[in-house]
Design an enzyme around this catalytic site. Structure first.
Site, short mmCIF file in Angstrom:
data_model
loop_
_atom_site.label_atom_id
_atom_site.label_comp_id
_atom_site.label_asym_id
_atom_site.label_seq_id
_atom_site.Cartn_x
_atom_site.Cartn_y
_atom_site.Cartn_z
N ASP A 102 -8.18 -4.94 8.62
CA ASP A 102 -9.12 -3.81 7.55
C ASP A 102 -9.93 -3.63 7.65
OD1 ASP A 102 -7.01 -2.51 5.65
OD2 ASP A 102 -7.43 -3.93 4.09
N ASP A 166 -0.36 -0.09 6.17
CA ASP A 166 -1.26 0.44 6.51
C ASP A 166 -1.91 0.44 7.26
OD1 ASP A 166 -0.22 -1.13 4.19
OD2 ASP A 166 -2.11 -0.59 2.79
N1 GLY Z 1 -4.77 -0.34 2.20
C1 GLY Z 1 -4.33 -1.18 0.85
C2 GLY Z 1 -4.05 0.43 -0.37
O1 GLY Z 1 -3.60 1.40 0.10
O2 GLY Z 1 -3.93 -0.09 -1.77
#
Ligand code: GLY
Length: 387
Positions: A102, A166
């Site tokens: 992330d 993600d």
């Molecule tokens: N990236 C984690 C979510 O979308 O909850």
């Protein structure tokens, strides 16, 4: 699939969305002093925020909204509040053990934004440092990025070969790093990861798994799973939205039409599983006997992604199809979830579903808010963002 019929075409005008953007900027301006230098994490029942600790994947989404508001208005109050967060992102760079995939979200919406808007050299350096750290997560044999570190839910055994959908959004930081350094290594890894996920995490009917496991030693593909969705064979709505927006963005960076075609097919799957009001249920294959919680954040990310797709379509009919569905989704968010005129609300959208299995639903979510703003901007003609 026909275009949506719930609203007449004049309800999809750029002017309508531009007007809503004014309300959004007003709400953000009003909340600046109440939020201070904290970074919103998740909303409470009375529309206040719980805030991020020193490392959190959502830490940049309020900063991203501040930078978008600055881009729209040029008002220094937005720039000052965004810059107030620089020490947070500086400290995060030093917390190497907390770095995960992330870093893309975290540094695109903070430091890349500051560099793109203001040519801030220190921010550029910080974002490049984050890109270098992200690159260490690339597995050269399996050609994927490892998503997470050991967590309290999943031990190291389960996370060291796990990639997740993600992460497609996090690739933008790497494409940007190649752009500013002329060093292809970042982009090459991002493309390899995008291709690996297209092969394994996207199913034949263009629904998606949330995660895909590789053998951590041989890096051979093992199986798809779903962590935040309903079940391994269901389709988590926000996961699908990350892929729609992510592949559209990867097309924007690479110009390779296969990513655009994939983004379109993923978007059509979402459209075919939308409820009439245009706001996704948190999992597109949720059985009817389960509580049908909405996920406004999935709606906002999907709408922004579909508007990007519409922008890239050459065929006029196809362009209109994606634009109208995106606008229908935005109109659904405006009607059912918008909080800009709710007294005291510190966020923009209600009814986000962060993690339903953990009871986290019906929340404001800073990422839902960020993408709501991005989608409203795209719907009113903006095309340049921080990705
Ligand atoms: N990236 C984690 C979510 O979308 O909850």
């Amino acid at each position: 699939m026909p275009t949506p019929s719930a609203l007449p075409p004049e309800h999809y005008s750029e002017a309508l969305f531009a007007q809503q953007l004014d309300k959004v900027c007003h709400a953000i301006r009003k909340n600046i002093s109440r939020i201070g230098d904290r970074n919103p994490k998740i909303g409470t029942e009375d529309y206040q925020w719980i805030y991020c600790g020193p490392s959190d994947w959502v830490s940049s989404f309020w900063t991203g909204q501040l930078w978008l508001a600055y881009k729209l208005t040029g008002e220094s109050v937005f720039r000052n509040s965004a810059r107030l967060r620089k020490p947070y992102f500086k400290e995060l760079l030093a917390l190497r053990d907390c770095h995960d995939h992330d870093l893309g979200f975290q540094y695109s919406l903070s430091c890349v934004a500051d560099y793109k808007l203001n040519m801030d050299e220190e921010s550029k350096k910080m974002a490049l440092e984050a890109a270098d750290s992200l690159l260490t997560r690339f597995r050269r044999v399996g050609k994927y990025f490892v998503a997470w570190n050991e967590t309290h839910i999943l031990g190291l055994e389960k996370t060291q070969g796990k990639s997740i959908i993600d992460s497609l959004e996090n690739m933008a930081l790497l494409f940007w790093a190649t752009e500013v350094t002329n060093n292809p290594i970042y982009q090459e890894a991002a493309i390899a990861h995008a291709d690996t996920l297209a092969k394994h995490i996207v199913r034949d009917d263009y629904s998606t798994f949330h995660t895909f496991d590789f053998d951590p030693l041989t890096q051979e593909p093992v199986c798809g799973r779903t962590f935040q969705g309903y079940a391994d064979d269901s389709c988590w709505a926000r996961g699908q939205s990350w892929a729609i927006h992510g592949y559209a963005q990867i097309f924007e960076y690479t110009g390779d039409r296969k990513y655009l075609e994939l983004a379109k097919k993923l978007a059509v799957y979402a459209i075919e599983h939308l409820p009439e009001n245009g706001v996704p249920i948190w999992d597109y294959l949720l059985p009817e006997h389960e509580t049908q919680y909405l996920d406004s954040s999935a709606g906002a990310v999907t709408a922004a992604g579909m508007l990007m797709i519409a922008d890239f379509c050459d065929d006029a009919e196809e362009k209109e199809y994606f634009r109208q569905w995106a606008c229908h989704m935005l109109a659904g968010l405006m009607k059912h979830c918008d909080l800009t005129e709710t007294p005291g609300a510190l966020g923009l959208l209600s009814d986000g579903a962060s993690f339903v299995h953990q009871g986290l639903c019906k929340n404001m979510l800073p990422y839902g808010d960020y993408y709501y703003m991005e989608a409203l901007m795209r719907a009113s003609g903006h095309t340049q963002f921080f990705w």
